[in-house]
Design an enzyme around this catalytic site. Sequence first.
Site, PDB file in Angstrom:
ATOM      1  CB  SER A 158      -0.869   0.057   1.246  1.00 41.91           C
ATOM      2  OG  SER A 158      -1.610   1.217   1.296  1.00 41.91           O
ATOM      3  CE1 TYR A 171      -3.955  -2.088   5.132  1.00 47.32           C
ATOM      4  CE2 TYR A 171      -2.892  -0.017   4.722  1.00 47.32           C
ATOM      5  CZ  TYR A 171      -3.500  -1.198   4.043  1.00 47.32           C
ATOM      6  OH  TYR A 171      -3.940  -1.313   2.809  1.00 47.32           O
TER       7      TYR A 171
HETATM    8  N1  LIG Z   1      -8.789  -0.603  -1.470  1.00 48.14           N
HETATM    9  C1  LIG Z   1      -7.689   0.103  -1.275  1.00 48.14           C
HETATM   10  O1  LIG Z   1      -7.727   1.558  -1.414  1.00 48.14           O
HETATM   11  C2  LIG Z   1      -6.327  -0.574  -1.131  1.00 48.14           C
HETATM   12  C3  LIG Z   1      -5.219   0.600  -1.022  1.00 48.14           C
HETATM   13  C4  LIG Z   1      -4.163  -0.158  -0.827  1.00 48.14           C
HETATM   14  C5  LIG Z   1      -3.789  -1.249  -0.459  1.00 48.14           C
HETATM   15  N2  LIG Z   1      -4.770  -2.310  -0.515  1.00 48.14           N
HETATM   16  C6  LIG Z   1      -4.676  -3.564   0.004  1.00 48.14           C
HETATM   17  O2  LIG Z   1      -5.305  -4.320  -0.843  1.00 48.14           O
HETATM   18  C7  LIG Z   1      -5.703  -5.636  -0.467  1.00 48.14           C
HETATM   19  C8  LIG Z   1      -7.104  -6.077  -0.580  1.00 48.14           C
HETATM   20  O3  LIG Z   1      -8.088  -4.804  -0.169  1.00 48.14           O
HETATM   21  P1  LIG Z   1      -9.455  -4.428  -0.632  1.00 48.14           P
HETATM   22  O4  LIG Z   1      -9.511  -3.091  -0.434  1.00 48.14           O
HETATM   23  O5  LIG Z   1      -9.753  -5.269  -1.722  1.00 48.14           O
HETATM   24  O6  LIG Z   1      -9.990  -5.280   0.470  1.00 48.14           O
HETATM   25  P2  LIG Z   1     -11.480  -6.024   1.004  1.00 48.14           P
HETATM   26  O7  LIG Z   1     -11.853  -5.849   2.446  1.00 48.14           O
HETATM   27  O8  LIG Z   1     -12.523  -5.600  -0.437  1.00 48.14           O
HETATM   28  O9  LIG Z   1     -10.978  -7.407   0.581  1.00 48.14           O
HETATM   29  C9  LIG Z   1     -10.149  -8.151   1.397  1.00 48.14           C
HETATM   30  C10 LIG Z   1     -10.393  -9.507   1.383  1.00 48.14           C
HETATM   31  O10 LIG Z   1      -9.478 -10.297   2.159  1.00 48.14           O
HETATM   32  C11 LIG Z   1     -10.104 -11.257   3.099  1.00 48.14           C
HETATM   33  N3  LIG Z   1      -9.635 -11.417   4.251  1.00 48.14           N
HETATM   34  C12 LIG Z   1      -9.406 -10.674   5.301  1.00 48.14           C
HETATM   35  N4  LIG Z   1      -8.410 -11.232   6.197  1.00 48.14           N
HETATM   36  C13 LIG Z   1      -8.132 -12.588   5.565  1.00 48.14           C
HETATM   37  C14 LIG Z   1      -7.742 -13.484   6.240  1.00 48.14           C
HETATM   38  N5  LIG Z   1      -7.119 -13.591   7.589  1.00 48.14           N
HETATM   39  N6  LIG Z   1      -7.437 -14.658   5.407  1.00 48.14           N
HETATM   40  C15 LIG Z   1      -7.991 -14.845   4.325  1.00 48.14           C
HETATM   41  N7  LIG Z   1      -8.784 -13.777   3.745  1.00 48.14           N
HETATM   42  C16 LIG Z   1      -8.799 -12.705   4.383  1.00 48.14           C
HETATM   43  C17 LIG Z   1     -11.790 -10.555   3.416  1.00 48.14           C
HETATM   44  O11 LIG Z   1     -12.711 -11.460   3.507  1.00 48.14           O
HETATM   45  C18 LIG Z   1     -11.981 -10.047   2.003  1.00 48.14           C
HETATM   46  O12 LIG Z   1     -12.688 -10.695   1.162  1.00 48.14           O
HETATM   47  C19 LIG Z   1      -5.276  -5.714   0.950  1.00 48.14           C
HETATM   48  O13 LIG Z   1      -4.013  -6.388   1.536  1.00 48.14           O
HETATM   49  C20 LIG Z   1      -5.232  -3.958   1.475  1.00 48.14           C
HETATM   50  O14 LIG Z   1      -4.414  -3.658   2.312  1.00 48.14           O
HETATM   51  C21 LIG Z   1      -6.283  -1.673  -0.739  1.00 48.14           C
END
Ligand SMILES: NC(=O)c1ccc[n+]([C@@H]2O[C@H](COP(=O)([O-])OP(=O)(O)OC[C@H]3O[C@@H](n4cnc5c(N)ncnc54)[C@H](O)[C@@H]3O)[C@@H](O)[C@H]2O)c1
Length: 293
Positions: A158, A171
């Site tokens: 991120s 985080y």
């Molecule tokens: N959305 C953003 O703006 C953003 C920005 C930077 C980084 N990210 C990173 O991208 C990744 C996905 O984020 P997102 O926004 O799609 O999140 P989201 O919450 O939409 O999806 C995350 C998924 O991970 C699953 N999950 C959570 N804990 C888990 C575990 N212990 N074991 C297995 N599955 C698990 C959840 O059930 C969910 O389906 C994350 O690592 C997040 O840090 C997201």
Amino acid sequence: MPRETNAIQEDTMGRFEGKVAVVTGAGAGIGKACALAIAREGGRVVVADIDGSAAAACTAQIAAEAGHALALAIDIAEAQAVAALFDTAERHFSAVDLLVNNAGAMHLTPRDRAILDLDLAVWDETMATNLRGTLLCCRQAIPGMIARGGGAIVNMSSCQGLSGDSALTSYAASKAAMNMLSASLATQYGHAQIRCNAVAPGLIMTERLLAKLDECMQRHLRRHQLLPRVGRPEDVAALVAFLLSDDAAFITGQVVCIDGGMLAHVPTYADGGNSRAARPSAGTAEAAASPRC
Ligand SMILES: NC(=O)c1ccc[n+]([C@@H]2O[C@H](COP(=O)([O-])OP(=O)(O)OC[C@H]3O[C@@H](n4cnc5c(N)ncnc54)[C@H](O)[C@@H]3O)[C@@H](O)[C@H]2O)c1
């Protein structure tokens, strides 16, 4: 030039034919977009998520598009469960060639505060999912990749892992550590043709984030981007697919930002009205009325 367009499409289709991929957190958001992108290019995908019904829904969508996928409900912080995940993947398909460590404890971010206000349970749980989970999956994937002559791993980091913030202490620290874990893995196993890169998204508008961020907050965050739209899960999935594919065969150990330019400018940029073109020209009445000019 329709012929050339077709030629380009043919070149980029099927980059994952014959490959097996594990995508964690693939039940929703960015992970789901990654799983779909890999399956659409011929990869067989293990859709791993702590939410089993979300994993099943993603798998059903892949199957409806004539792709191949297997849903597994798993908490990636649990070592035995991760070992079982890779065993099942190998028995159902074959050894894993591609790994996307995407699952992140996003549900904890509202409680992830500044250092003195931080609940240590939030720190521990965030580290367990984001960092330990990533390490566990890498440890399970690497031996099979070595045996098969190589593989590719993408760790979902991120922008928060690259700059300080007023909150999100756990985080951000977990994502910064994932960047170094990626570099360590790339360094230690590059000789075995295993590539590992981290992807650092900025604001990516997933369904869950859309439900959490009101329009005012979205506007506030968008002011700090250079491109005038929010990022989409598909934007990140396209980058992940590139990094997993042979198109990126000589790229390893990198942290690649995908943030609409959020980290690419001087910090005072957003205070200046977010767009030089949109600012009143110097010397005009509008400029005189605007303290930013
Ligand atoms: N959305 C953003 O703006 C953003 C920005 C930077 C980084 N990210 C990173 O991208 C990744 C996905 O984020 P997102 O926004 O799609 O999140 P989201 O919450 O939409 O999806 C995350 C998924 O991970 C699953 N999950 C959570 N804990 C888990 C575990 N212990 N074991 C297995 N599955 C698990 C959840 O059930 C969910 O389906 C994350 O690592 C997040 O840090 C997201």
